[in-house]
Design a protein around this motif. Structure first.
Motif: not given
Lengths: 131, 348, 385
Positions: A63-65, A67-69
């Motif tokens: 994921a882009p920064r 959106y990782e969670e």
């Protein structure tokens, strides 16, 4: 993107407000002010039903920064019943569950948070139509 | 209590998130399977859900049933103990998303598990005074229990929305309501704390039962009714045993409370708890049914309402998903995924 | 309009150049190109770059690079068009020379990507998409391409495995390119078993994130002889654009800007696709290679994959692509890629492609695609000697 950007696009993002061309009747989402069908001005707001079908989909594993969670999450092109294609996440689906042609409906969900202290950004996603 | 103008429910909507944490999972992790489980499982919100998004879902269902233009709504009220912001209303997010802005009031209400019915009482007052025609009262929570605490088995998530308007347009109207409040600190959460504290057995007799029974009995006395006059009843349901005992003491049968007793399948949805029980009852109600709704909020107090279902319920029931449709839509998760979704894992 | 030729080329090895900064990479490529062209001065410098602000915390690359290579004072600017930034810089240089504004112009492409970690680079690359309507929704650039690939497989009945031939070909060709990041062959099995990034796209469908810089020197063809004996003529330079977001395109599986820019280029060069001896395609993802081949007229719609499977894209095939490794094998330092492609075409047309030399190569095409097809820049080069 900062708070003013999200605020400015709230109508579109919270409830799929696009535009309708008063010259040729084309319904536009995202709003773009000039009708791509007939090149006439199109400023009249139009709220989409939110119903559509999955045109294509992918499960994002990197994921882009910001959106990782949410990884893994499913993104899709959704063909709205009024015509336009829209890019969005699918929600309430498992990785691998989406298929082309899947009937979906719009929901307003959390897109991401600007960190623990920042604003919470909401917007449209689509989920399998609830029976 | 009765307003000047008679008020009813124009539309109602339920929402329960998709994920379920079986109580046996909490038991497995914290007591190695040696404790009992108070309920079967609880509803858990997905990582992209919060009180605002769940309120929007329920509100949209209420609007589908009401069939009115959302710009005619003059109040959007969200009752919750778990709003996404400590300062900044969730209600404005909901109002914006359903298209009720800008000519509307909007605010969040807080009274533990009775914040939703508090908003409903206020909406009755607003519509009943003629100050507005339509007001939206929502109860919604993404409740959190401290890991390992007794509350963790039951602290669930859900929302219910009620669009109130004139009796003449209603699918069910209010006969009367009654509220009963004292200062009783049975359960609370201080600012900046993640998890609430509760008084264990103190939450029972002097808190839940005292207030809920007093409110219910007060309303029955005012109306001159007994349990037999009601087709169905719903009581705030922090667990299965409390509402069952309350029903029994008030003279209600198991059958009368069965339809609205959802706690074993979705957990205690706090401000949505009794209100979701009512959506489940309305989903199946017949014209002429009389229904009793009694909430309970820690702190403490109860609101009681008596409703009469009208003919309009039949055509509106199927205009949006039923409460049972949401309960049936379930994906079981284990404790680890639950910890991740509910951000109980500290990454530092 | 003046006819324009390339009189010098330079490139750095693509890869994780931990020890070199952005300006050092650009400097190395520009100085190599200047040496190759036997020049010590230039009139203008165009620097193609996409991500310097996001990743290297540096904009204003025109003046920065000009000064660093000893050209302080000349006209110099950065040109940006997402992944097509390199070719966009070349296009500006071409316009300057063809229009008579300058005689000797350098176009450089440079990207420094390894100064940041994964999700920062992922975010930065996603800037190539539509910020408010694609990347806002958590789409990485890979995911945008994955949506195209998924739909392509559905509409035309291909399996993921069918795309392997593109990656296998690219890696095979990279073996003989000393500047390539991955000069080693891969197997179909390795392709199939690679880690997923955004399904159906896996690591072997994707070109790698890398550092690199390449440069070319342009001058009017009539002056080229004064500098070199192996000038290569730019027979066509054509740009077309499309909607940035794929949802705004009437037919997402047909890259309209690829078609338009290729058709313009064929007309300018006075040739047809059948005349092209090699094609440096923008194979950032295997799906992009397929869609590009189709819209350029090398394959019917939905059949680009077949060209790869049947060996038509191999060095001895009907339309060799990625002859020095392509984006997949050589590596894809985003804003530099467009210039690398042209440098490689020049190597082929000069007969300097070593083990990968296409026999009797006369016409070479390079196509640089920005985003998922929103800016497409096609150059056709012709051997002069």
């Amino acid at each position: 993107m900062g708070i003013p950007n999200h605020w400015r696009t709230q109508h579109q993002r919270y409830r799929l407000v696009g535009e309708i061309c008063q010259h040729c009747g084309a319904k536009l989402f995202p709003p773009r002010d000039v009708c791509p069908e007939c090149s006439q001005p199109a400023y009249e707001p139009f709220t989409f039903s939110g119903r559509g079908q999955v045109y294509s989909h992918s499960t994002v594993l990197h994921a882009p920064r910001g959106y990782e969670e949410f990884v893994p999450y499913t993104v899709a092109l959704v063909k709205l019943e009024e015509g336009p294609l829209v890019t969005a996440q699918l929600t309430d689906v498992d990785a691998g569950e989406a298929y082309i042609g899947m009937p979906v409906e719009m929901v307003t969900r959390k897109q991401r948070e600007d960190g623990e202290e920042g604003a919470i950004i909401y917007g449209y996603k689509f989920r399998p139509v609830l029976q | 209590m009765r307003p000047t103008r008679e008020v009813g429910i124009i539309g109602y909507g339920a929402y329960v998130p998709r994920y379920r944490l079986p109580a046996t999972e909490v038991d497995r992790v914290w007591t190695d399977g040696y404790s009992g489980t108070p309920i079967k499982e609880k509803a858990v919100p997905g990582p992209d859900e919060d009180t605002a998004t769940m309120s929007i879902e329920a509100a949209r269902n209420a609007l589908k049933r009401a069939g009115i233009d959302p710009v005619r709504i003059r109040a959007v009220w969200v009752g919750s103990e778990s709003p996404p912001y400590a300062v900044k209303p969730a209600a404005t997010i909901v109002a914006e998303a359903i298209g009720a802005v800008p000519e509307t009031q909007a605010a969040d209400w807080e009274f533990a598990c009775k914040a939703g019915t508090e908003a409903m009482q206020a909406a009755i007052g607003m519509v009943g005074s003629g100050m507005m025609d339509y007001a939206l009262a929502i109860g919604a929570d993404t409740a959190q229990g401290r890991p390992g605490d007794a509350l963790e088995y039951t602290a669930g998530a859900g929302s219910a929305a009620y669009l109130l308007g004139p009796k003449e347009e209603s699918l069910a109207y209010f006969e009367a309501s009654y509220s009963y409040v004292t200062d009783t600190p049975d359960f609370f959460r201080r600012p900046y704390q993640h998890y609430p504290q509760h008084g264990s057995r103190f939450t029972g007799e002097p808190a839940y039962f005292k207030h809920l029974l007093a409110a219910a009995q007060g309303l029955l006395n005012e109306l001159g009714y007994t349990a037999k006059d009601f087709a169905a009843a719903v009581f705030h349901q922090p667990n299965v045993a409390f509402p069952q005992r309350a029903a029994k003491e008030l003279g209600f049968s198991r059958e009368q409370i069965q339809t609205g007793l959802l706690v074993s399948e979705i957990g205690n949805t706090y401000a949505a708890s009794s209100l979701l029980g009512l959506t489940a009852i309305l989903d199946q109600a017949k014209p002429g049914d009389r229904v009793l709704l009694v909430s309970y909020g820690s702190g403490a107090g109860s609101d009681a309402f008596s409703l009469i279902v009208t003919d309009r319920v039949v055509e509106r029931q199927n205009k949006a998903p039923h409460t049972r449709d949401y309960i049936a839509r379930r994906k079981e998760i284990d404790y680890a995924l639950y910890v991740r979704y509910r951000k109980k894992l500290h990454m530092h | 309009m003046r006819d324009v030729s390339i009189i010098g080329i330079g490139q750095t090895k693509v890869g994780e150049n931990w020890e070199k900064s952005l300006r050092q990479l650009a400097g190395e490529a520009v100085l190599a190109a200047m040496r190759d062209a036997s020049i010590e001065m230039a009139d203008m410098l165009y620097v193609g770059n996409m991500l310097s602000g996001e990743i290297a915390a540096q904009e204003h690359l025109g003046a920065l690079v000009a000064d660093f290579v000893g050209l302080r004072g000349i006209e110099a600017v950065k040109v940006e068009a997402a992944c097509a930034s390199g070719a966009a810089a070349l296009r500006q240089a071409y316009i300057a020379v063809a229009g008579g504004m300058a005689d000797v112009v350098i176009a450089c492409g440079v990207e420094k990507m390894t100064d940041e970690v994964g999700e920062v680079v992922t975010s930065a690359l996603a800037l190539a998409g539509d910020g408010e309507y694609e990347t806002f929704h958590g789409l990485s650039f890979v995911a945008i391409n994955a949506l195209l690939m998924q739909r392509y497989m559905y509409e035309f009945g291909w399996k993921h495995r069918d795309f392997a031939a593109f990656a296998v070909n690219a890696h095979q060709n990279a073996v003989h390119n000393p500047y390539a990041m991955f000069p080693k062959p891969i197997t179909v099995e390795q392709f199939e078993q690679a880690r997923l990034i955004a399904d159906p796209i896996n690591l072997m469908d994707s070109s790698p994130v890398a550092d690199g810089a390449a440069a070319v020197v342009l001058c009017p063809t009539e002056q080229a002889r004064a500098f070199t004996d192996n000038a290569v003529r730019i027979a066509a330079s054509a740009v077309a654009t499309d909607a940035v977001a794929i949802h705004d395109r009437p037919d997402p599986l047909f890259l309209q800007a690829v078609y338009t820019s290729a058709q313009k280029a064929y007309r300018q060069a006075g040739i047809t696709p059948q005349d092209i001896d090699l094609f440096e395609a923008h194979d950032a993802f295997t799906i992009m290679a397929a869609l590009s081949l189709e819209a350029c007229g090398f394959a019917p719609r939905g059949q680009g994959v077949r060209l790869a499977q049947e060996g038509d894209i191999a060095l001895d095939g009907r339309i060799p692509i990625s002859t020095m490794g392509g984006l997949k094998g050589r590596g894809h330092p985003v804003g530099a890629t467009g210039i690398y492609q042209v440098v490689e075409v020049v190597q082929q047309l000069r007969g300097q492609a070593g083990g990968n030399q296409i026999k009797d190569a006369h016409w070479g095409m390079a196509q640089n695609i920005g985003g998922s097809g929103a800016t497409v820049i096609t150059h056709i080069m012709e051997a002069l000697s």
